[in-house]
Every structure is written in structure tokens, then in C-alpha cells.
Design a protein around this motif. Structure first.
Motif, PDB file in Angstrom:
ATOM      1  N   GLY A  28       3.556  10.785   1.490  1.00 33.08           N
ATOM      2  CA  GLY A  28       4.603  10.014   0.832  1.00 33.08           C
ATOM      3  C   GLY A  28       4.971   8.763   1.597  1.00 33.08           C
ATOM      4  O   GLY A  28       5.918   8.064   1.201  1.00 33.08           O
ATOM      5  N   ALA A  29       4.260   8.467   2.692  1.00 31.06           N
ATOM      6  CA  ALA A  29       4.499   7.251   3.472  1.00 31.06           C
ATOM      7  C   ALA A  29       3.188   6.500   3.605  1.00 31.06           C
ATOM      8  O   ALA A  29       2.133   7.108   3.798  1.00 31.06           O
ATOM      9  CB  ALA A  29       5.042   7.590   4.849  1.00 31.06           C
ATOM     10  N   VAL A  30       3.219   5.181   3.465  1.00 32.79           N
ATOM     11  CA  VAL A  30       2.001   4.368   3.568  1.00 32.79           C
ATOM     12  C   VAL A  30       2.218   3.238   4.552  1.00 32.79           C
ATOM     13  O   VAL A  30       3.303   2.675   4.663  1.00 32.79           O
ATOM     14  CB  VAL A  30       1.597   3.789   2.201  1.00 32.79           C
ATOM     15  N   LYS A  31       1.140   2.934   5.297  1.00 33.14           N
ATOM     16  CA  LYS A  31       1.153   1.774   6.169  1.00 33.14           C
ATOM     17  C   LYS A  31       0.998   0.516   5.322  1.00 33.14           C
ATOM     18  O   LYS A  31       0.333   0.532   4.287  1.00 33.14           O
ATOM     19  CB  LYS A  31       0.035   1.868   7.212  1.00 33.14           C
ATOM     20  N   VAL A  32       1.607  -0.566   5.751  1.00 33.66           N
ATOM     21  CA  VAL A  32       1.587  -1.802   4.973  1.00 33.66           C
ATOM     22  C   VAL A  32       0.944  -2.911   5.804  1.00 33.66           C
ATOM     23  O   VAL A  32       1.470  -3.290   6.856  1.00 33.66           O
ATOM     24  CB  VAL A  32       3.009  -2.211   4.536  1.00 33.66           C
ATOM     25  N   THR A  33      -0.233  -3.396   5.309  1.00 33.94           N
ATOM     26  CA  THR A  33      -0.964  -4.483   5.982  1.00 33.94           C
ATOM     27  C   THR A  33      -1.081  -5.640   5.000  1.00 33.94           C
ATOM     28  O   THR A  33      -2.105  -5.780   4.318  1.00 33.94           O
ATOM     29  CB  THR A  33      -2.362  -4.017   6.410  1.00 33.94           C
ATOM     30  N   PRO A  34      -0.081  -6.481   4.886  1.00 29.95           N
ATOM     31  CA  PRO A  34      -0.045  -7.482   3.810  1.00 29.95           C
ATOM     32  C   PRO A  34      -1.219  -8.455   3.799  1.00 29.95           C
ATOM     33  O   PRO A  34      -1.580  -8.967   2.739  1.00 29.95           O
ATOM     34  CB  PRO A  34       1.275  -8.222   4.072  1.00 29.95           C
ATOM     35  N   ALA A  35      -1.837  -8.714   4.935  1.00 27.78           N
ATOM     36  CA  ALA A  35      -2.919  -9.699   4.977  1.00 27.78           C
ATOM     37  C   ALA A  35      -4.282  -9.102   4.646  1.00 27.78           C
ATOM     38  O   ALA A  35      -5.271  -9.834   4.586  1.00 27.78           O
ATOM     39  CB  ALA A  35      -2.972 -10.363   6.353  1.00 27.78           C
ATOM     40  N   HIS A  36      -4.344  -7.766   4.436  1.00 28.26           N
ATOM     41  CA  HIS A  36      -5.656  -7.147   4.250  1.00 28.26           C
ATOM     42  C   HIS A  36      -5.701  -6.099   3.134  1.00 28.26           C
ATOM     43  O   HIS A  36      -6.621  -5.285   3.097  1.00 28.26           O
ATOM     44  CB  HIS A  36      -6.128  -6.516   5.565  1.00 28.26           C
ATOM     45  N   ASP A  37      -4.743  -6.138   2.215  1.00 31.11           N
ATOM     46  CA  ASP A  37      -4.753  -5.201   1.095  1.00 31.11           C
ATOM     47  C   ASP A  37      -3.914  -5.796  -0.027  1.00 31.11           C
ATOM     48  O   ASP A  37      -2.778  -6.239   0.220  1.00 31.11           O
ATOM     49  CB  ASP A  37      -4.186  -3.840   1.508  1.00 31.11           C
ATOM     50  N   PRO A  38      -4.437  -5.827  -1.260  1.00 32.99           N
ATOM     51  CA  PRO A  38      -3.683  -6.460  -2.348  1.00 32.99           C
ATOM     52  C   PRO A  38      -2.365  -5.755  -2.669  1.00 32.99           C
ATOM     53  O   PRO A  38      -1.359  -6.414  -2.949  1.00 32.99           O
ATOM     54  CB  PRO A  38      -4.659  -6.413  -3.535  1.00 32.99           C
ATOM     55  N   ASN A  39      -2.343  -4.420  -2.651  1.00 27.30           N
ATOM     56  CA  ASN A  39      -1.094  -3.711  -2.907  1.00 27.30           C
ATOM     57  C   ASN A  39      -0.091  -3.946  -1.790  1.00 27.30           C
ATOM     58  O   ASN A  39       1.111  -4.134  -2.034  1.00 27.30           O
ATOM     59  CB  ASN A  39      -1.368  -2.212  -3.070  1.00 27.30           C
ATOM     60  N   ASP A  40      -0.600  -3.940  -0.549  1.00 30.23           N
ATOM     61  CA  ASP A  40       0.286  -4.188   0.593  1.00 30.23           C
ATOM     62  C   ASP A  40       0.823  -5.612   0.566  1.00 30.23           C
ATOM     63  O   ASP A  40       1.965  -5.877   0.960  1.00 30.23           O
ATOM     64  CB  ASP A  40      -0.472  -3.955   1.900  1.00 30.23           C
TER      65      ASP A  40
END
Length: 875
Positions: A279-291
Motif C-alpha cells: 500500500g506504499a509506493v516509492k516516487v521517482t518523478p524523473a523516471h516513471d510517468p505515474n510518479d
């Protein structure tokens, strides 16, 4: 009964005894081109019919997929030309940005250089040289296939006219706010070193690993899972669902990111599925469209952690490692710190790969040019919904709508040097100026002005193909005459790549006018077992090899014969051999017909002068014309090929010619009448066959008719003549011949073996056909001492045969008795199993069904063999 368009007397030229494609095809094609048969006349008052070829890559060579679609397009255009349309089939090639640049870069690499070593201008010049030397070989191969293309109008996506069109539509879209520049997540190929669009990504299941990692410490611990561990170096948050009570105490706080000196926030976002994983996800805004989207909503920092080649750039122990090397090293480091909670390998998951070089795609934040597609895509969808464009087969509409109704903005910039350079200049004070084809750049490099370095996606220019090839943006005569095009025939696999692009751009540039009226979608060519053909598999076939061996007509007829709308096409060499045999049959039978009086001289006799056999074949001929026309209009190539095959081989050659032999041998007036009928049938049949098998039909038709060329002959029309009574009569003759042939075969007689027979045909329509029946069945007159050892009642008549001396009755009875015993044994065994309740209770359904089928076959065999025994004369 059918309108014969040619009144020229037949020449005296005789046909060679054998058809040799290699000696016929090349000279015929050169003659067609020299005579200008394929050159469309823009001044013509005829109704236009236009197809533009899907432009093959300049790097390409003819493969079976090309040969398949080209055969079908050629058939359509040849027929329309014969029907009196001003037909334009326009050829050309695509510059194929990535593929062509890769070819030239490979050449440079062999010299120990890269494109950067020689510079952009020299590289582009070298690419043009490569194109001139190696590009376009596929066009020569299309000529070998017989493609009736208008070579005077050949185009290339980077020629001057098409480049002008690209610049014009870019400028128009830019001025309308439909082209913009923005930083977004794109699909990046670390091998090709460019962005690629969503549709150029091939997804396949790869064996990877799913690693669960512990972020934070103590009460502020969160476990996340990822298949791309290396991207954790660029994490700028952990996201949880706002209603997930497990993490309510952490929302808004910061937790420690392992292996770094950073802390990252925990954010609440409804995109997170609390039921999935932890229920927790890492967020990598520069390398994933959802992030990236989460990052936009929460104002998160973006950190690019690797360069264009996929090498880690974050300072520290992993800097300089390839992304996959870094993945293993980071997992090892996290494991050492006790941060790895679980590892699952192999973990099969879908991974994107570059469709060109198969390298694993890297999602990457990048500043790129985009087309805003919402209004364009809606127009493309509406054109199909309101019927302005028909998709065929209609079942493909759902697939089309699923795509076009959910289309994301299109990334059109590519980090290449070969292609149409983006016509945007940047000024010294931050100015951005888009320049149209009739405009000059706003300034020079010396004044601080520079042009955008990127080029446009190849599909951007090919999306203009239906109208740019006709001269747009100029108001040319070709554009006025031949646009919109009539049919786009292409594979269903590029609906998204190309069809939608052309629809969007065509409707936009041409004031709402569609680029084509019909999209006829084909399947993909596969091997005879239904497997995809690939160079990496031993099943790949070079169609040129088959053309060399069997002739182009044989390859074409085989491909057309498998072309069911939207369905994949299996093809094997044995089928090409069978098509070669068909071409030979047409040749040999036409040659025989010409030697036996077939002619088109004079008018076709009135029906009152024709025999039932003549009326039958003319009735069947007209029905075949109507049937073939209907199949063409419905793009049912397999069905029309099948109809032509059976009409030519079965009805004309195996029945009409054979039934007429006695008439020809007798000579006289009736032989002349049948010769004229046979000439008419061959004339029409060859014209019907021509669009699919152009070479053999041209050689035969010009010999038969003395006409200039079947390419420009009239397409046959159904005169409406029908004679159902004659068709029933000949069907009865066929029934008698077929059943007696079968009986003779059952008795072990060879097909040509002659036996005495008495035919009792009085009072039936068969009486007039007795000479032909006897000729076909090799039945001798009764003669002295005739004894009817077998009698067959057939179709209201009776055929009595004297088999004494023709067969060894004792040996035949022995053979049949042995076969009967085997069939009875098989029946007993099957009945035994089906009567066993224990067996039936345990056996799978398919096994039981197989035994029932075996029992039914045994019963049929017993009945057949017993009937044969009963018909045998006494020993």
C-alpha cells in the motif's frame, strides 16, 4: 452472353510448349512501363481511383509482408484500371529516421568513428549518399513482383516537396497551439539515444526481480517494492493512499532514504492502491510517468539519476555504473544494511523495449516537442463513426476506437540528425520563432540565433503521405484530381502508428476532408504452421527466392489465396508450388484450346445455336464474374482467388474442355460454335485472373485475342445470362461421371483403363451427352459377348459394365475381404469400449468422442466395402 471487349482477330503466333516465368515476366513488365499503362493522366475526364503505397523504409528489402500487401493493392488497381477509372497507384519510400541513421552509424563505427567525429552536416551528407547507393532496392523488387505503380510520381519523405509539407503543417499546428514544448516523461532508448513514441515500444515478459525495501526507521518505517531498484537513488517521496490508516501517522512527515543523505516526504495520493502490495509506493518523478504525475500534484523535486546511455550520474559509490550493473550493486548494498525485506526472482513482468534495436526502454524526464492530440483524435474518431471512412473488416472499429479515444499527446521530437529538422529558432534573448516554408530564419548564428537540434518523428512526415505526395501544400492538379484517396490497404498492426496519424493530419490540413474513404486492414504473413516469420527463426523466407523458383504469379496467387480480411496469412512453399501448377495448367489448357479451335473471331452465337454444355459454361462464367466482383468490393481476396481457381481448373479445364473434346473431334458447325464459346470463356477468364496473376494472363490473352494488352482491356461485365436448366443438366452428367469413376477406382481399375459398357440413357437429358460420357470414362461400346458384371443406377440412368477380364476378381475379393475384416474388428473394439461403463466413467470426454468417431468411420467402411463386394462379378 458476356460482352467481349476485343474485336481484333487472334494472331497466328503459337505458344511455347512450356510456360517459363523467367523468360516472360521481365520483358512484359518493361513493356508495361514503357507503354505508360501505369501512368495516371491528371487531365483525364475518367473518375479517379487512388491508392498510395504504404512507403517502405529506405533501408528495407522486400519481405513476404510487403509482397502480400503489394499483391492486393496491385489487384485492386489493375481491376479499377480495366473498369475505366483513371487509376493512380503512387509509389515512394520513407526515410526511416532511426533505422537509417543506425545503418550509417554502423558504417562509421567500422571506420572507428562516430557521427560526432564528423559533425552533423557531414553526417547528413553521408546519409544521403547511403540512401542513393543502398536505399530503394525494395522498389526494384516491387517491379519484379509486377507492381503496377506510377513510377513517374515516385516520392520520398525527405524530398523537397514533402519536406515543404512537413514544415507547413508544423507551422500551422504550432500557430494553432497544437504543437508545444514541455518537459515530460518520455520513452528513451539508451542505444538509439533518442526519445521514441509509445507505439514504438514493444512490451514483452522478461525475467526480472521484485525487491521489497525498508525505508525509514522505527515507527517511521515503510516497505516499498520495485523491479527497478536503481531508481531509488532518484526517489523524492513515498506515496500512500489518504484513507490508509496504516500510514496516517506518517503523512506529511519525512523519512530517511537509504544509501543517501536525504530524507523524503510521505505524501497522500489517491493514485495509490492500498490493496496492492504494502500500500506504499516509492516516487521517482524523473523516471516513471505515474510518479511524474504524483510529483506534479505534490510539487516534488525531480532528480535525473542517469545519463542518456543509462549510466548512473548520482555522486557516490554507484556513479559511472550501467543501470543494470547499478541495480545489482544497490541491492547488495541494501542487503548489507538490512534494508532488503524480500526478494522474488525470477519475477516475470512486462518490460518495454525499443522496437528498432530491442534495448530496454528507460522512462526519462526530458524537454521535448509534443502534438496536442485531443481535438485531432476526436476528429479522427468521428470520421469513422459517421461513416466518412469505412474500416474493413468492421470488427476492427473497436480496436481503432479504443486507441483513438484514449490517445495521449504525441512526442514528435527525436534526438537524431537524419530527418526533418524542427523548424524552430531560439534567439539570444529567449525568443522562440517557428518558421514556415516561405519564411526566412529570424537571424544568424552570429547574431545569437540557433535552430532546434532535434528532428521530427518519422511518423510525422508519413502521416502527411496521402496529400503531401500529391503536392500539398500547393494546390496542384494531382491534389485536385486524386484526393481523397480511395483505399488505404495496410496491416492491422500499424493502425496506431500510421492510420491514426494520417487521419488526424488529413482532416486537419485538408479542411475536414478525409485522407481515404476505406481502410482495408490485413493480417500478418506467417509460416504454414501459423508461427511469426523472423530472421532469427529458420522460417523466414525471401520472396525473391520463391519468385526465382516458381514465378511471381505463383507467389502472388498464393498470397491472395490466404488473404481473409484482418486475419493472419499462413504460407508455405508447397502452396506456392501448387500455385505454380495452376499457372502451368492455365498455360497448357489455353494452348490446347487454341490448337483446337478456340477463337474470339465474330460475334458469340445466339443461345439457340448452343449446346447444353456451351450454355452451362456461359452461365457459370457470368455467375463467376458477378461473384468475383462482389468479393472485390468486400475485399475478400481469398474467396475471389478460390472462386477463380475452381472456375478455371475445375469447370473450364476439367469439365468444359473435356466434355467438348468429342465435339471438337467431330468437327463441323457445332465444333465452330463451341470453339467460339471456348474463346469467349478464355478471354473473360484471363481478364478476371489478370489482376492477381498478371504475367501469365498477359502472355495468353494477347495471343488469344491479338489485343494490345490485358492491362488496358475492359474488365468483364456480367451480362445477366443464366441457364439454370443447362446447369442442372451438366450437374447430372458430372454426377454420372464422378460416380462411375469412383466405382472403377474402387475396383482397382486405372483411370485410363477401358472397359465395355452399356449406357441406358433413353428418356433422360443424358442421352445427348453419351459420346462425352464415354470419352471421359473410357467406356467402350458393348460389342459381341458383352456381359454386364456390374450395374450402376445413377441419376435416373443405368450404366452396366463388363469387368470380366478387366480385373482379377478372385484377388479383388480377397483384398476386399481382408479390408472388411479389419473394419469389422475396429468396429467391435470401439463398441466394446463404448459399452464398458467403467471405461466411460473414467475416460476424458475427448477420448470418448474420438472412439465414437472411430466407430462411425468403421460403419462407413463396412458399408462401402460390402457394396464393392456385392458389385463384383462372380469369381
Amino acid at each position: 452472353m458476356t460482352e467481349n471487349s476485343q474485336q481484333t482477330p487472334a494472331p497466328t503466333t503459337e505458344l511455347p510448349t512450356q510456360y517459363t516465368p523467367a523468360e516472360v515476366e521481365g520483358p512484359l513488365y518493361e513493356r508495361w512501363v514503357d507503354q505508360g499503362y501505369f501512368t495516371a493522366d491528371v487531365k483525364s475526364e475518367k473518375d479517379p481511383y487512388t491508392i498510395v503505397i504504404p512507403p517502405p523504409n529506405v533501408t528495407g528489402a522486400l519481405h513476404l509482408g510487403h509482397a502480400f500487401q503489394v499483391t492486393l493493392m496491385d489487384a485492386l488497381t489493375r481491376r479499377k484500371r480495366m473498369q475505366g477509372f483513371e487509376t493512380l497507384w503512387l509509389p515512394g519510400m520513407d526515410h526511416a529516421g532511426i533505422a537509417t541513421q543506425n545503418k550509417v552509424e554502423q558504417q562509421l563505427a567500422e571506420e572507428g568513428k562516430s557521427r560526432h567525429d564528423i559533425g552533423r552536416e557531414a553526417f547528413v551528407e553521408k546519409t544521403w549518399q547511403w540512401k542513393d547507393e543502398y536505399g530503394g532496392r525494395i522498389l526494384g523488387q516491387l517491379k519484379r513482383l509486377g507492381a503496377g505503380l506510377d513510377w513517374t510520381r515516385e516520392r520520398f519523405t525527405m524530398d523537397e516537396g514533402l519536406s515543404r509539407a512537413v514544415q507547413k503543417i508544423f507551422k500551422d499546428l504550432y500557430d494553432d497551439g497544437l504543437i508545444y514544448r514541455a518537459e515530460r516523461i518520455i520513452n528513451w532508448c539508451p542505444r538509439c539515444l533518442t526519445a521514441i513514441s509509445d507505439i514504438e515500444v514493444d512490451y514483452q515478459d522478461d525475467d526480472g526481480e521484485l525487491v521489497s525495501l525498508k525505508y525509514g526507521d522505527g515507527d517511521e518505517t515503510v516497505v516499498v517494492a520495485t523491479t527497478r531498484v536503481e531508481t531509488m537513488l532518484g526517489d523524492t517521496a513515498v506515496a500512500v493512499h489518504p484513507d490508509d490508516e496504516r500510514y496516517a501517522h506518517l503523512i506529511g512527515k519525512r523519512i530517511k532514504l537509504p544509501l543517501t543523505n536525504r530524507s523524503i516526504p510521505v505524501v497522500a495520493d489517491t493514485h495509490v492502491d492500498p490493496e496492492f502490495g504494502t500500500g506504499a509506493v516509492k516516487v521517482t518523478p524523473a523516471h516513471d510517468p505515474n510518479d511524474f504525475a504524483i510529483g506534479q500534484r505534490h510539487g516534488l523535486e525531480t532528480m535525473t539519476i542517469m545519463d542518456e546511455r543509462g549510466v548512473i550520474t548520482v555522486p557516490g559509490p554507484f556513479e559511472g555504473l550501467d543501470r543494470f550493473e547499478a541495480r545489482s550493486a544497490i541491492v547488495a548494498a541494501l542487503r548489507e544494511q538490512g534494508r532488503v525485506v524480500a526478494e522474488k526472482r525470477p519475477y516475470v513482468h512486462s518490460v518495454g523495449h525499443c522496437s528498432r534495436c530491442k534495448t530496454t526502454i528507460e522512462p526519462r524526464l526530458s524537454l521535448q516537442w509534443w502534438v496536442r492530440v485531443e481535438t485531432l483524435a476526436k476528429a479522427a474518431g468521428d470520421a469513422v463513426r459517421d461513416g466518412r471512412v469505412a474500416l474493413h473488416p468492421k470488427e476492427m472499429e473497436k480496436r481503432y476506437f479504443d486507441w483513438v479515444d484514449n490517445l495521449n499527446d504525441w512526442c514528435i521530437s527525436r534526438q537524431l540528425w537524419w530527418g526533418h529538422r524542427i523548424p524552430v529558432w531560439y534567439g539570444p534573448n529567449g525568443e522562440v520563432v517557428c518558421v514556415g516554408p516561405d519564411e526566412q530564419p529570424p537571424g544568424t548564428e552570429a547574431e545569437g540565433w540557433t535552430q532546434d537540434e532535434d528532428v521530427l518523428d518519422t511518423w510525422f512526415s508519413s502521416g502527411l503521405w496521402p496529400f503531401s505526395t500529391l503536392g500539398w501544400p500547393e494546390e496542384t492538379e494531382d491534389l485536385a484530381k486524386f484526393y481523397p484517396t480511395d483505399v488505404l490497404l495496410t496491416g492491422h498492426d500499424i493502425i496506431f502508428f500510421w492510420v491514426v496519424r494520417m487521419m488526424m493530419f488529413g482532416l486537419y490540413a485538408m479542411d475536414g476532408e478525409v485522407p481515404f474513404k476505406t481502410v482495408a486492414l490485413t493480417g500478418l504473413v506467417r509460416d504454414e504452421f501459423g508461427k511469426k516469420m523472423s530472421k532469427s527463426n529458420p522460417n523466414a523466407v525471401d520472396p525473391i527466392d520463391w519468385m526465382n523458383e516458381y514465378g511471381s504469379d505463383a507467389v502472388r496467387f498464393t498470397l491472395a489465396g490466404g488473404a481473409n480480411p484482418g486475419a493472419d496469412v499462413p504460407i508455405g512453399e508447397d502452396w506456392v508450388k501448387a500455385s505454380r501448377n495452376f499457372a502451368n495448367k492455365i498455360w497448357n489448357a489455353t494452348r490446347f484450346a487454341l490448337m483446337n479451335g478456340a477463337t474470339i473471331e465474330g460475334p458469340l452465337p445466339d443461345a439457340s445455336q448452343l449446346s447444353a454444355t456451351d450454355r452451362w459454361i456461359l452461365s457459370r462464367l457470368n455467375k463467376t464474374v458477378a461473384e468475383v466482383d462482389a468479393f472485390y468490393e468486400d475485399y475478400q481476396f481469398a474467396k475471389l482467388a478460390d472462386a477463380l481457381y475452381h472456375f478455371a481448373w475445375d469447370e473450364v479445364f476439367d469439365w468444359y474442355v473435356e466434355l467438348s473434346k468429342t465435339t471438337f473431334m467431330a468437327g463441323g458447325e457445332q465444333a465452330k460454335v463451341s470453339g467460339r464459346v471456348l474463346g469467349e470463356v478464355l478471354d473473360v477468364m484471363l481478364r478476371l485472373l489478370h489482376p492477381v496473376v498478371p504475367f501469365v494472363t498477359e502472355a495468353l490473352w494477347t495471343t488469344l485475342t491479338g489485343g494490345e494488352s490485358v492491362v488496358v482491356a475492359d474488365w468483364p461485365e456480367d451480362s445477366g445470362f443464366r441457364d439454370e436448366a443447362a446447369e442442372r443438366e451438366i450437374a447430372t452428367v458430372q454426377q454420372v461421371v464422378t460416380e462411375v469413376r469412383r466405382f472403377k477406382g474402387d475396383q482397382g481399375l486405372k483411370p485410363g483403363q477401358r472397359v465395355p459398357a452399356r449406357l441406358t440413357l433413353d428418356g433422360t437429358a443424358l442421352a445427348a451427352h453419351e459420346p462425352a460420357i464415354r470419352q471421359l470414362l473410357k467406356l467402350q461400346p458393348e460389342g459381341d459377348g458383352f456381359t454386364a458384371t456390374a450395374t450402376l443406377p445413377v441419376a435416373g440412368a443405368e450404366v452396366a459394365l463388363d469387368l470380366s477380364g478387366a480385373i482379377d476378381v478372385a484377388a479383388e475379393r480377397k483384398r476386399l475381404a481382408k479390408d472388411l475384416a479389419a473394419a469389422e474388428k475396429d468396429k467391435a473394439q470401439s463398441e466394446g469400449k463404448l459399452g464398458n461403463k467403467a471405461f466411460l466413467g473414467k475416460a476424458p470426454d475427448h477420448v470418448v468422442e474420438k472412439i465414437r468417431t472411430r466407430l462411425a468411420k468403421a460403419d462407413e467402411d463396412i458399408a462401402r466395402i460390402q457394396a464393392q463386394l456385392d458389385r463384383l462379378p462372380p469369381a
